[in-house]
Design an enzyme around this catalytic site. Sequence first.
Site, PDB file in Angstrom:
ATOM      1  CB  ALA A  10      -0.931  -0.011   1.221  1.00  0.00           C
ATOM      2  N   GLY A  12       3.803   1.559  -1.492  1.00  0.00           N
ATOM      3  CA  GLY A  12       4.698   1.582  -2.649  1.00  0.00           C
ATOM      4  C   GLY A  12       4.207   2.559  -3.713  1.00  0.00           C
ATOM      5  NE  ARG A  13       8.693   3.030  -7.552  1.00  0.00           N
ATOM      6  CZ  ARG A  13       9.792   2.787  -6.826  1.00  0.00           C
ATOM      7  NH1 ARG A  13      10.386   3.764  -6.203  1.00  0.00           N
ATOM      8  NH2 ARG A  13      10.310   1.576  -6.753  1.00  0.00           N
ATOM      9  CG  MET A  14       2.704   0.187  -9.454  1.00  0.00           C
ATOM     10  SD  MET A  14       1.743   1.292 -10.530  1.00  0.00           S
ATOM     11  CE  MET A  14       0.126   0.531 -10.472  1.00  0.00           C
ATOM     12  CG  ASN A 125       2.048  -2.265 -19.035  1.00  0.00           C
ATOM     13  OD1 ASN A 125       0.984  -1.666 -18.915  1.00  0.00           O
ATOM     14  ND2 ASN A 125       3.207  -1.649 -19.155  1.00  0.00           N
ATOM     15  CG  HIS A 156      10.913   0.865 -16.523  1.00  0.00           C
ATOM     16  ND1 HIS A 156      11.022   0.075 -17.645  1.00  0.00           N
ATOM     17  CD2 HIS A 156       9.592   0.883 -16.197  1.00  0.00           C
ATOM     18  CE1 HIS A 156       9.816  -0.382 -17.968  1.00  0.00           C
ATOM     19  NE2 HIS A 156       8.927   0.092 -17.115  1.00  0.00           N
ATOM     20  CE  LYS A 160      10.879  -2.840 -14.653  1.00  0.00           C
ATOM     21  NZ  LYS A 160       9.845  -3.367 -13.733  1.00  0.00           N
TER      22      LYS A 160
HETATM   23  P1  NAD Z   1       7.720  -0.230  -4.742  1.00  0.00           P
HETATM   24  O1  NAD Z   1       9.015  -0.766  -4.252  1.00  0.00           O
HETATM   25  O2  NAD Z   1       7.502   1.253  -4.781  1.00  0.00           O
HETATM   26  O3  NAD Z   1       6.494  -0.851  -3.902  1.00  0.00           O
HETATM   27  C1  NAD Z   1       6.439  -2.189  -3.457  1.00  0.00           C
HETATM   28  C2  NAD Z   1       5.792  -2.163  -2.089  1.00  0.00           C
HETATM   29  O4  NAD Z   1       5.519  -3.519  -1.680  1.00  0.00           O
HETATM   30  C3  NAD Z   1       6.699  -1.533  -1.005  1.00  0.00           C
HETATM   31  O5  NAD Z   1       5.994  -0.509  -0.331  1.00  0.00           O
HETATM   32  C4  NAD Z   1       7.019  -2.721  -0.099  1.00  0.00           C
HETATM   33  O6  NAD Z   1       7.200  -2.339   1.270  1.00  0.00           O
HETATM   34  C5  NAD Z   1       5.769  -3.569  -0.291  1.00  0.00           C
HETATM   35  N1  NAD Z   1       5.958  -4.964   0.154  1.00  0.00           N
HETATM   36  C6  NAD Z   1       7.057  -5.746   0.029  1.00  0.00           C
HETATM   37  N2  NAD Z   1       6.830  -6.931   0.622  1.00  0.00           N
HETATM   38  C7  NAD Z   1       5.570  -6.906   1.124  1.00  0.00           C
HETATM   39  C8  NAD Z   1       4.774  -7.836   1.859  1.00  0.00           C
HETATM   40  N3  NAD Z   1       5.250  -9.044   2.206  1.00  0.00           N
HETATM   41  N4  NAD Z   1       3.503  -7.473   2.191  1.00  0.00           N
HETATM   42  C9  NAD Z   1       3.017  -6.251   1.865  1.00  0.00           C
HETATM   43  N5  NAD Z   1       3.749  -5.316   1.198  1.00  0.00           N
HETATM   44  C10 NAD Z   1       4.997  -5.650   0.820  1.00  0.00           C
HETATM   45  O7  NAD Z   1       7.540  -0.864  -6.198  1.00  0.00           O
HETATM   46  P2  NAD Z   1       6.523  -0.407  -7.354  1.00  0.00           P
HETATM   47  O8  NAD Z   1       7.223   0.519  -8.288  1.00  0.00           O
HETATM   48  O9  NAD Z   1       5.211  -0.022  -6.755  1.00  0.00           O
HETATM   49  O10 NAD Z   1       6.380  -1.793  -8.154  1.00  0.00           O
HETATM   50  C11 NAD Z   1       5.914  -2.961  -7.492  1.00  0.00           C
HETATM   51  C12 NAD Z   1       5.866  -4.109  -8.519  1.00  0.00           C
HETATM   52  O11 NAD Z   1       4.887  -3.819  -9.521  1.00  0.00           O
HETATM   53  C13 NAD Z   1       7.189  -4.333  -9.276  1.00  0.00           C
HETATM   54  O12 NAD Z   1       7.357  -5.724  -9.486  1.00  0.00           O
HETATM   55  C14 NAD Z   1       6.948  -3.613 -10.604  1.00  0.00           C
HETATM   56  O13 NAD Z   1       7.730  -4.111 -11.666  1.00  0.00           O
HETATM   57  C15 NAD Z   1       5.476  -3.943 -10.809  1.00  0.00           C
HETATM   58  N6  NAD Z   1       4.750  -3.050 -11.736  1.00  0.00           N
HETATM   59  C16 NAD Z   1       3.866  -3.660 -12.558  1.00  0.00           C
HETATM   60  C17 NAD Z   1       3.071  -2.898 -13.399  1.00  0.00           C
HETATM   61  C18 NAD Z   1       2.028  -3.585 -14.231  1.00  0.00           C
HETATM   62  O14 NAD Z   1       1.235  -2.905 -14.911  1.00  0.00           O
HETATM   63  N7  NAD Z   1       1.958  -4.918 -14.186  1.00  0.00           N
HETATM   64  C19 NAD Z   1       3.207  -1.510 -13.421  1.00  0.00           C
HETATM   65  C20 NAD Z   1       4.125  -0.906 -12.545  1.00  0.00           C
HETATM   66  C21 NAD Z   1       4.898  -1.703 -11.689  1.00  0.00           C
END
Ligand code: NAD
Length: 267
Positions: A10, A12-14, A125, A156, A160
């Site tokens: 929650a 994280g960036r996404m 994606n 990116h 990443k």
């Molecule tokens: P991020 O590092 O900003 O966020 C990840 C979050 O997950 C962090 O806040 C972390 O503390 C949390 N986390 C880690 N372990 C956890 C657990 N056990 N329980 C709960 N939370 C936990 O990364 P991001 O940029 O948000 O990207 C996250 C993932 O999404 C990456 O694998 C990225 O490649 C992927 N992504 C996919 C798409 C898509 O459209 N499929 C788009 C963007 C990013």
Amino acid sequence: MSIKIAVTGAAGRMGKTLIEAVSLNASAELGAAIERPGSSFIGADAGELAGIGTNGITVVDDINAVINDFDVLIDFTAPAATVANAQACVEAGKKIVIGTTGCTEQELTTIHRATEQTAICMASNFSTGVNVCFKLLNEAAKILGDDYDVEIVEAHHRHKVDSPSGTALSMGEAVAEGLGRNLKDVAIYGREGQVGARPDKEIGFATVRGGDVVGDHTVMFLADGERVEITHKASSRMSFGRGAVRAAVWLAGQPAGLFSMQDVLGL
Ligand code: NAD
């Protein structure tokens, strides 16, 4: 009736983008927000965390503590966390949208096994534009055929952790399928030194990392005398967030099985 959604990762960036995206979808409401144990955001209000104002959902560190508060989990975290969350969801009969990239073959096998018991939508994606690109790339590859060399370049942000991006790999798979090739046999990830002339059927990947780039992908089909390029540029994570929430609402009505964003969009 609105679909109750939990967002893990929650803070994280996404994760923050997803919390906002849920609030913008009339068919969805936030039921729970989860972060990793030890995160300084445990106990925070999820709406405040996402910058959309208080929403009364407290961030917790244990998915099992909120397992009855949602219908579909949206997980964009890290591979090991995603696998653990998938197992918790299977046991409770919850559905899952997975956006995490960089999973190993073993982690993918575990996730795929879970689809025998629950509905999972997984995509490298979730943007509608990128999924249209997958379709266009497959068609372009079929039409252009073996006369064109294929190279994929992606960029990116500096944070990443996996490379090449999951999206670039999916683009490679869409092209390889159109050309009747197995990506594993023809992919080359970067070139350095005296590598010799380019083999005919190679599909090359190049990666750029830096700054705050949300996600750029270009696939080039190169022949003598011309070049076709299909490019997608994401300027906001909301393109992924909106798509993932749309997928979650759609998934709520599906039986057990593995689905992709192509299924959600009817492509
Ligand atoms: P991020 O590092 O900003 O966020 C990840 C979050 O997950 C962090 O806040 C972390 O503390 C949390 N986390 C880690 N372990 C956890 C657990 N056990 N329980 C709960 N939370 C936990 O990364 P991001 O940029 O948000 O990207 C996250 C993932 O999404 C990456 O694998 C990225 O490649 C992927 N992504 C996919 C798409 C898509 O459209 N499929 C788009 C963007 C990013």
